[in-house]
Design an enzyme around this catalytic site. Structure first.
Site, PDB file in Angstrom:
ATOM      1  CB  THR A 181      -0.750  -0.234   1.038  1.00 56.65           C
ATOM      2  OG1 THR A 181      -0.165  -0.459   2.290  1.00 56.65           O
ATOM      3  CG2 THR A 181      -1.330  -1.066   1.137  1.00 56.65           C
ATOM      4  CD  GLU A 326      -4.839  -2.914   1.362  1.00 52.84           C
ATOM      5  OE1 GLU A 326      -5.938  -1.990   0.651  1.00 52.84           O
ATOM      6  OE2 GLU A 326      -4.458  -2.065   2.896  1.00 52.84           O
ATOM      7  CE  LYS A 434     -14.829  12.602  12.553  1.00 51.81           C
ATOM      8  NZ  LYS A 434     -13.605  12.252  12.063  1.00 51.81           N
ATOM      9  CD1 TRP A 439     -18.756  12.407  10.768  1.00 50.56           C
ATOM     10  CD2 TRP A 439     -19.122  10.741   9.450  1.00 50.56           C
ATOM     11  NE1 TRP A 439     -18.212  11.905  11.475  1.00 50.56           N
ATOM     12  CE2 TRP A 439     -18.498  10.912  10.987  1.00 50.56           C
ATOM     13  CE3 TRP A 439     -19.479   9.743   8.171  1.00 50.56           C
ATOM     14  CZ2 TRP A 439     -18.022   9.494  11.376  1.00 50.56           C
ATOM     15  CZ3 TRP A 439     -18.821   9.276   8.817  1.00 50.56           C
ATOM     16  CH2 TRP A 439     -18.540   8.438   9.659  1.00 50.56           C
TER      17      TRP A 439
HETATM   18  P1  ADP Z   1      -3.298   3.724  -1.907  1.00 48.30           P
HETATM   19  O1  ADP Z   1      -3.584   5.115  -2.191  1.00 48.30           O
HETATM   20  O2  ADP Z   1      -2.950   3.302   0.160  1.00 48.30           O
HETATM   21  O3  ADP Z   1      -2.101   2.910  -2.348  1.00 48.30           O
HETATM   22  P2  ADP Z   1      -5.397   1.959  -3.281  1.00 48.30           P
HETATM   23  O4  ADP Z   1      -4.400   2.370  -4.620  1.00 48.30           O
HETATM   24  O5  ADP Z   1      -5.503   0.749  -2.403  1.00 48.30           O
HETATM   25  O6  ADP Z   1      -4.873   2.512  -1.918  1.00 48.30           O
HETATM   26  O7  ADP Z   1      -6.797   3.172  -2.623  1.00 48.30           O
HETATM   27  C1  ADP Z   1      -7.808   2.370  -1.805  1.00 48.30           C
HETATM   28  C2  ADP Z   1      -8.822   3.800  -2.254  1.00 48.30           C
HETATM   29  O8  ADP Z   1      -8.823   4.671  -2.680  1.00 48.30           O
HETATM   30  C3  ADP Z   1     -10.007   3.165  -1.440  1.00 48.30           C
HETATM   31  O9  ADP Z   1     -10.167   2.319  -0.161  1.00 48.30           O
HETATM   32  C4  ADP Z   1     -10.805   4.489  -1.491  1.00 48.30           C
HETATM   33  O10 ADP Z   1     -10.385   5.808  -0.630  1.00 48.30           O
HETATM   34  C5  ADP Z   1     -10.264   5.149  -2.789  1.00 48.30           C
HETATM   35  N1  ADP Z   1     -10.781   5.295  -4.208  1.00 48.30           N
HETATM   36  C6  ADP Z   1     -10.469   3.874  -5.102  1.00 48.30           C
HETATM   37  N2  ADP Z   1     -11.475   4.201  -5.856  1.00 48.30           N
HETATM   38  C7  ADP Z   1     -12.594   4.683  -5.845  1.00 48.30           C
HETATM   39  C8  ADP Z   1     -13.612   6.048  -6.407  1.00 48.30           C
HETATM   40  N3  ADP Z   1     -14.144   5.205  -7.699  1.00 48.30           N
HETATM   41  N4  ADP Z   1     -14.125   7.066  -5.930  1.00 48.30           N
HETATM   42  C9  ADP Z   1     -13.487   6.644  -4.648  1.00 48.30           C
HETATM   43  N5  ADP Z   1     -12.732   6.256  -3.801  1.00 48.30           N
HETATM   44  C10 ADP Z   1     -12.006   5.090  -4.596  1.00 48.30           C
END
Ligand code: ADP
Length: 537
Positions: A181, A326, A434, A439
């Protein structure tokens, strides 16, 4: 029926049944390279023999620092197919973080594209587990470097080894690939995928109401192969026999448009920030898309203004999708149901702002702060929890604690789910604003700002407020040559949202900082502007 689900079967299938299908790659070297699935198979087997010759065992991690291209694709199959673990590194991370990740993963070999030579030189003395470095090029383009001892040449490894290789049969639960991640807070955590999870994900991703891929498609994954396996498209393409078009490092609007047009791309996939460049280019040149019919947009929320441009101006249907590292990553896709398809344009656009419904294999629920399940009424918002056969149960090496709560993976996203099963993310839990105990979802506020014709990019963050605790602050980067005032932008919210959700103020910036996967770095904006409202009060 006892046959294990192994990634090598995808390659064998593609070679046998779609042997002439093409893989087109723009290379780091500057030219366009073409090969077939048949050649991919032969070269992946040669590379598998090369890995063997270098003493790579089952389960060993093999790292890549590479763009989307055919050599990276060969490694996807050669490494996983032979039982080792393909570890895709994100080259946009800081060298210290890359070194940390390589050491944590205990990578044995590091393959890299020429663009990343400086990064490799910066970490070479800090990654003792890596026994060999391989430049992904031919002899003629080998870089002159004194820092990397015994640097190997990719094409020589391929040429020096036989294409006779039998993909081994082993337990489908064995690890196939590893992706960390981004670790915006704390150390990065490794998501380890198995052959079984990858294969099930591939079947599901290819389905018509998921990414909808077939042998008739020409797929351009702009989403990087270095982050969550390019949303699984390199596997899906082999499963269905689709032509693949890889952009290499050339991700600007002009380069992408040229490639889409010259290769007859029908389906593309990427994050909203990449598509912004493409749309800006198409608009400035008055160009359209001859063959592209669909585009998958995910990674962060796709602003409805973007969906509208693609669909109404260019006739390209937008598939909004959501997932996580994940989750391999696919969770939901916004594929409309028949009754929704019959709705008018505006009503359909409103549904397409949602992240969509679960693909089979992913179970979802939303819960309140006490873990109580909330109704699927499209109004109640709570933390989104998921489970399924391609969602991790623990992080690599168990580092990062036990993420599961009663068998469910907490996504860290706040969402609603409607009666039709369509999920909509209102925020990441750490980005929620918040205000006086209520929210406010920042994504809604950003989507509205993005519909303003002068706005290039908009982020809404929680700013400290003397009375309400937090209030929304809009941070805006304008399009080049366009102007808009604070009061114009705030006035734009009128009638579009509850009055008390309207941001308290606007900050103009030259550009919004982006993270390693193209997402807005709201934590950096918060560091800069969280006291803005206190200061102007
Ligand atoms: P990281 O930025 O930690 O590498 P990931 O690439 O796994 O994370 O991204 C996961 C996160 O990206 C999700 O939990 C969500 O917050 C955001 N995300 C992914 N697709 C979308 C979407 N279509 N709309 C809004 N948020 C999104």
């Amino acid at each position: 029926m006892d046959q294990p689900l192994l990634i090598s079967a995808l390659l064998t299938h593609a070679e046998r049944h779609h042997g002439d299908q093409q893989i087109v790659s723009r290379r780091v070297e500057g030219d366009v390279h073409r090969c077939t699935f048949r050649e991919l198979g032969a070269r992946a087997r040669r590379m598998a023999n090369a890995l063997d010759a270098h003493g790579i065992d089952m389960g060993d991690r093999i790292a890549t620092l590479a763009w989307n291209g055919y050599r990276h694709m060969e490694l996807y199959y050669a490494v996983s197919g032979s039982g080792a673990v393909l570890h895709t590194l994100n080259p946009r991370l800081h060298p210290d973080q890359v070194a940390w990740i390589v050491n944590h993963a205990e990578d044995r070999i590091l393959f890299f594209d020429l663009s990343f030579l400086p990064l490799v030189e910066a970490i070479v003395d800090r990654v003792p587990t890596v026994k060999a470095f391989v430049a992904m090029t031919d002899r003629a383009h080998m870089p002159a470097t004194s820092k990397i001892r015994g640097l190997l040449c990719y094409e020589e490894l391929v040429e020096d080894h036989s294409s006779e290789f039998h993909w081994p049969r082993f337990d489908e639960q064995r690890a196939s690939s590893l992706c960390y991640t981004s670790g915006t807070t704390g150390n990065p955590k490794g998501a380890l995928y198995s052959h079984r999870s990858t294969m099930l994900h591939t079947y599901a991703a290819a389905l018509p109401d998921a990414l909808n891929c077939s042998a008739a498609d020409v797929i351009l994954p702009v989403v990087p192969m270095f982050h969550v396996n390019a949303w699984g498209l390199p596997y899906v393409a082999c499963m269905v026999g689709a032509k693949l078009v890889f952009p290499g490092p050339w991700l600007d609007g002009k380069s992408l448009h040229e490639l889409i047009e010259s290769e007859g791309v029908t389906l593309s996939a990427g994050v909203p920030t990449v598509w912004q460049g493409l749309l800006a280019h198409a608009e400035s040149q008055g160009q359209g898309f001859k063959s592209m019919r669909r585009t998958i947009i995910g990674g962060s929320a796709c602003p409805p203004a973007m969906t509208r441009s693609f669909q109404e101006q260019y006739g390209v249907h937008v598939l909004h999708a959501w997932g996580m590292t994940e989750m391999s990553p696919l969770g939901t896709v916004c594929a409309l149901k028949p009754a929704q398809l019959a709705l008018g344009d505006e009503a359909r656009l409103a549904i397409q702002a949602k992240q969509g419904r679960a693909v089979f294999g992913v179970d979802m629920k939303i819960v309140d702060a006490e873990g109580k399940e909330l109704p699927h009424d499209g109004a109640a918002a709570g933390e989104l929890m998921v489970c399924g056969p391609w969602i991790i149960g623990s992080y690599f090496k168990g580092d990062g604690g036990n993420p599961l709560v009663d068998g469910w993976f907490p996504t860290g996203d706040v969402a609603t789910i409607d009666a039709e099963g369509f999920m909509q993310i209102t925020d990441r839990s750490k980005d929620v604003i918040k205000s006086g105990g209520e929210w406010i979802g920042s994504i809604d506020l950003e989507n509205i700002a993005m519909a303003h014709p002068a706005v290039a990019m908009a982020a809404c963050i929680a700013a400290r407020h003397a009375k309400w605790g937090e209030r929304p602050l809009l941070v805006v980067a304008l399009k080049p040559g366009k102007s808009a005032t604070r009061s114009e932008l705030l006035g734009f919210y009128e009638g579009r949202i509850a009055k008390w959700w309207t941001p308290d103020d606007v900050v103009f910036v030259d550009s919004i900082p982006l993270g390693a996967t193209g997402k807005m770095l709201k934590n950096r904006l918060r560091d800069l502007f969280q006291d803005h409202l206190l200061a102007v009060a």
